[in-house]
Design a protein around this motif. Structure first.
Motif, PDB file in Angstrom:
ATOM      1  N   ASN A 193      -1.374   0.416  -9.673  1.00 29.38           N
ATOM      2  CA  ASN A 193      -0.840   0.112 -11.009  1.00 29.38           C
ATOM      3  C   ASN A 193       0.087  -1.100 -10.979  1.00 29.38           C
ATOM      4  OD1 ASN A 193      -2.207   2.426 -11.928  1.00 29.38           O
ATOM      5  ND2 ASN A 193      -0.448   3.722 -11.464  1.00 29.38           N
ATOM      6  N   GLY A 194      -0.296  -2.104 -10.176  1.00 31.66           N
ATOM      7  CA  GLY A 194       0.457  -3.347 -10.100  1.00 31.66           C
ATOM      8  C   GLY A 194       1.648  -3.326  -9.171  1.00 31.66           C
ATOM      9  N   GLU A 195       1.916  -2.196  -8.520  1.00 32.25           N
ATOM     10  CA  GLU A 195       3.053  -2.076  -7.609  1.00 32.25           C
ATOM     11  C   GLU A 195       2.543  -2.084  -6.163  1.00 32.25           C
ATOM     12  OE1 GLU A 195       6.617   1.116  -6.499  1.00 32.25           O
ATOM     13  OE2 GLU A 195       5.316   1.464  -8.241  1.00 32.25           O
ATOM     14  N   ARG A 196       3.114  -2.934  -5.330  1.00 34.60           N
ATOM     15  CA  ARG A 196       2.674  -3.022  -3.939  1.00 34.60           C
ATOM     16  C   ARG A 196       3.017  -1.732  -3.192  1.00 34.60           C
ATOM     17  NH1 ARG A 196       1.083  -7.491  -1.203  1.00 34.60           N
ATOM     18  NH2 ARG A 196       0.029  -7.716  -3.238  1.00 34.60           N
ATOM     19  N   ASP A 209      -4.980   5.838 -13.001  1.00 37.60           N
ATOM     20  CA  ASP A 209      -4.441   4.889 -12.028  1.00 37.60           C
ATOM     21  C   ASP A 209      -5.453   3.785 -11.735  1.00 37.60           C
ATOM     22  OD1 ASP A 209      -2.041   6.212 -11.766  1.00 37.60           O
ATOM     23  OD2 ASP A 209      -2.576   7.252  -9.903  1.00 37.60           O
ATOM     24  N   GLU A 210      -4.951   2.653 -11.270  1.00 30.50           N
ATOM     25  CA  GLU A 210      -5.814   1.563 -10.840  1.00 30.50           C
ATOM     26  C   GLU A 210      -5.333   1.029  -9.500  1.00 30.50           C
ATOM     27  OE1 GLU A 210      -6.108  -2.742 -12.446  1.00 30.50           O
ATOM     28  OE2 GLU A 210      -7.761  -1.646 -13.407  1.00 30.50           O
ATOM     29  N   MET A 211      -6.259   0.932  -8.555  1.00 30.38           N
ATOM     30  CA  MET A 211      -5.975   0.366  -7.239  1.00 30.38           C
ATOM     31  C   MET A 211      -6.562  -1.038  -7.142  1.00 30.38           C
ATOM     32  SD  MET A 211      -6.827   3.648  -4.801  1.00 30.38           S
ATOM     33  CE  MET A 211      -8.271   4.122  -5.782  1.00 30.38           C
ATOM     34  N   ARG A 212      -5.828  -1.917  -6.489  1.00 25.76           N
ATOM     35  CA  ARG A 212      -6.306  -3.261  -6.168  1.00 25.76           C
ATOM     36  C   ARG A 212      -5.919  -3.523  -4.727  1.00 25.76           C
ATOM     37  NH1 ARG A 212      -3.447  -8.226  -7.312  1.00 25.76           N
ATOM     38  NH2 ARG A 212      -4.820 -10.030  -7.025  1.00 25.76           N
ATOM     39  N   LEU A 213      -6.858  -3.978  -3.901  1.00 29.81           N
ATOM     40  CA  LEU A 213      -6.606  -4.106  -2.472  1.00 29.81           C
ATOM     41  C   LEU A 213      -7.388  -5.265  -1.890  1.00 29.81           C
ATOM     42  CD1 LEU A 213      -8.822  -1.485  -0.691  1.00 29.81           C
ATOM     43  CD2 LEU A 213      -8.393  -1.272  -3.141  1.00 29.81           C
ATOM     44  N   GLY A 214      -6.878  -5.808  -0.784  1.00 29.42           N
ATOM     45  CA  GLY A 214      -7.546  -6.948  -0.192  1.00 29.42           C
ATOM     46  C   GLY A 214      -7.160  -7.166   1.259  1.00 29.42           C
ATOM     47  N   ILE A 215      -7.968  -7.998   1.919  1.00 27.65           N
ATOM     48  CA  ILE A 215      -7.735  -8.414   3.301  1.00 27.65           C
ATOM     49  C   ILE A 215      -8.033  -9.906   3.386  1.00 27.65           C
ATOM     50  CG2 ILE A 215      -8.442  -8.137   5.729  1.00 27.65           C
ATOM     51  CD1 ILE A 215      -9.264  -5.284   5.120  1.00 27.65           C
ATOM     52  N   ASP A 216      -7.231 -10.632   4.154  1.00 28.26           N
ATOM     53  CA  ASP A 216      -7.455 -12.062   4.336  1.00 28.26           C
ATOM     54  C   ASP A 216      -8.926 -12.346   4.640  1.00 28.26           C
ATOM     55  OD1 ASP A 216      -4.739 -12.473   4.078  1.00 28.26           O
ATOM     56  OD2 ASP A 216      -4.374 -12.799   6.220  1.00 28.26           O
ATOM     57  N   GLY A 217      -9.542 -13.218   3.864  1.00 25.95           N
ATOM     58  CA  GLY A 217     -10.903 -13.658   4.132  1.00 25.95           C
ATOM     59  C   GLY A 217     -12.000 -12.724   3.675  1.00 25.95           C
ATOM     60  N   GLN A 231     -10.894  -5.636  -3.741  1.00 26.61           N
ATOM     61  CA  GLN A 231     -11.508  -4.530  -4.463  1.00 26.61           C
ATOM     62  C   GLN A 231     -10.591  -4.138  -5.618  1.00 26.61           C
ATOM     63  OE1 GLN A 231     -12.234  -1.135  -1.940  1.00 26.61           O
ATOM     64  NE2 GLN A 231     -13.659  -2.219  -0.607  1.00 26.61           N
ATOM     65  N   ARG A 232     -11.179  -3.484  -6.620  1.00 31.44           N
ATOM     66  CA  ARG A 232     -10.396  -2.930  -7.719  1.00 31.44           C
ATOM     67  C   ARG A 232     -11.093  -1.657  -8.205  1.00 31.44           C
ATOM     68  NH1 ARG A 232      -6.726  -5.358 -11.442  1.00 31.44           N
ATOM     69  NH2 ARG A 232      -7.272  -7.431 -10.616  1.00 31.44           N
ATOM     70  N   GLN A 233     -10.362  -0.544  -8.202  1.00 33.75           N
ATOM     71  CA  GLN A 233     -10.948   0.725  -8.647  1.00 33.75           C
ATOM     72  C   GLN A 233     -10.059   1.440  -9.639  1.00 33.75           C
ATOM     73  OE1 GLN A 233     -10.428   1.347  -4.781  1.00 33.75           O
ATOM     74  NE2 GLN A 233     -12.105  -0.067  -4.334  1.00 33.75           N
ATOM     75  N   SER A 234     -10.663   1.955 -10.692  1.00 34.29           N
ATOM     76  CA  SER A 234      -9.989   2.855 -11.612  1.00 34.29           C
ATOM     77  C   SER A 234     -10.228   4.288 -11.165  1.00 34.29           C
ATOM     78  CB  SER A 234     -10.521   2.657 -13.038  1.00 34.29           C
ATOM     79  OG  SER A 234     -10.234   1.351 -13.490  1.00 34.29           O
ATOM     80  N   VAL A 235      -9.283   5.175 -11.472  1.00 40.65           N
ATOM     81  CA  VAL A 235      -9.344   6.570 -11.044  1.00 40.65           C
ATOM     82  C   VAL A 235      -9.577   7.459 -12.250  1.00 40.65           C
ATOM     83  CG1 VAL A 235      -8.090   8.428  -9.892  1.00 40.65           C
ATOM     84  CG2 VAL A 235      -7.791   6.050  -9.140  1.00 40.65           C
TER      85      VAL A 235
END
Length: 282
Positions: free
Chosen positions: A204-207, A261-269, A273-277
């Motif tokens: 939800n936009g919070e790290r 809820d919404e997740m947003r996640l990533g890795i260098d290179g 991803q973005r997922q709604s719950v």
């Protein structure tokens, strides 16, 4: 190379992301992006194709799981020193191994469904890899050669099922939609050193999670070599390699996923991803 699978669930087509970020169709040259295709020489086929000659894909189609026809979904637990510390677990002396079901695999932006009875479903951003050549009892120095590529995995985990019910961790790891992978598979030559990558997850936009693969207890090549001494790894196996700190289980008080809820996640290179719950509705 950045390889993708796009289209509706069960009918994904192979594609490639060119240097300009354009999605181009590969179905005229390869049937699918799979471990078996890599073992049969997929990269040699692709090296002979100029991406500019491939048809561009119009619009913004759904991205499916970046690997098709997965054989076995292996996973490593408690593989970051700082994650083990936040959960109060001892540092493992050997890799902790469990399985996720192939049936939990979904695309990188597909909806995550909380299973019936879920109270403690958690997030875990992880670096994952595809085995592109079958192997058994290989040395760590040989391990890099059997890795076809890398991608993001969100190892969704229902902690109540995983830790408070009898039996194996697997109970909390295999529910439908608990294995988003992608958005694309990046070949090792383009990805670079897997032990020098930042990874992160926002809720939800919070790290929530911030980590670095240098904090892995068991590096990627050690994991592959280790597993190969207990099982013949097959082309098409995927391995997800553990998560850094910041999971809901490690928070005081605990924090877990809820509908909306919404997740947003990533890795260098490796993109994002973005997922709604959502809740399960039968």
């Amino acid at each position: 190379m950045k390889l993708v699978r796009y289209g509706q669930p069960g009918a994904e087509r192979p594609g490639i992301i060119d240097t300009d970020g354009t999605l181009r169709d590969l179905s005229g040259h390869v049937a699918d992006i799979t471990g078996a295709a890599f073992e049969a020489g997929l990269l040699d086929t692709l090296r002979g194709i100029g991406s500019a000659s491939l048809p561009a894909v119009a619009g913004a189609p759904r991205l499916g799981p970046c690997v098709g026809d997965v054989r076995t979904f292996w996973a490593i637990g408690l593989n970051y020193t700082d994650h083990a510390e936040e959960t109060g677990a001892p540092i493992p002396k050997e890799p902790i191994l469990f399985n996720k079901a192939r049936s939990c695999i979904v695309g990188p932006n597909d909806t995550v469904v909380l299973p019936p009875g879920s109270r403690e479903t958690d997030w875990e951003v992880e670096l994952a890899l595809l085995i592109g050549r079958s192997c058994y009892r290989i040395d760590r120095t040989e391990a890099a050669a059997v890795i076809a590529g890398y991608f993001i995995c969100n190892d969704i985990s229902e902690r109540d099922f995983q830790l408070k019910r009898e039996g194996l961790w697997t109970k909390g790891k295999c529910c439908p939609t608990f294995g988003p992978i992608g958005p694309w598979l990046v070949t090792p030559d383009e990805f670079g050193d897997p032990q020098d990558k930042h990874l992160w997850l926002d809720l939800n936009g919070e790290r929530m999670q911030t980590g670095h693969t240098a904090r892995m207890i068991f590096p990627v090549t050690e994991i592959v070599s280790y597993l190969s001494h207990f099982v013949r790894l097959e082309a098409g196996d995927i391995i997800t390699t553990g998560t850094p700190p910041g999971v809901g289980l490690g928070m005081k008080p605990n924090r877990f996923l809820r509908p909306g809820d919404e997740m947003r996640l990533g890795i260098d290179g490796l993109g994002e991803q973005r997922q709604s719950v959502v809740a399960y509705h039968g």
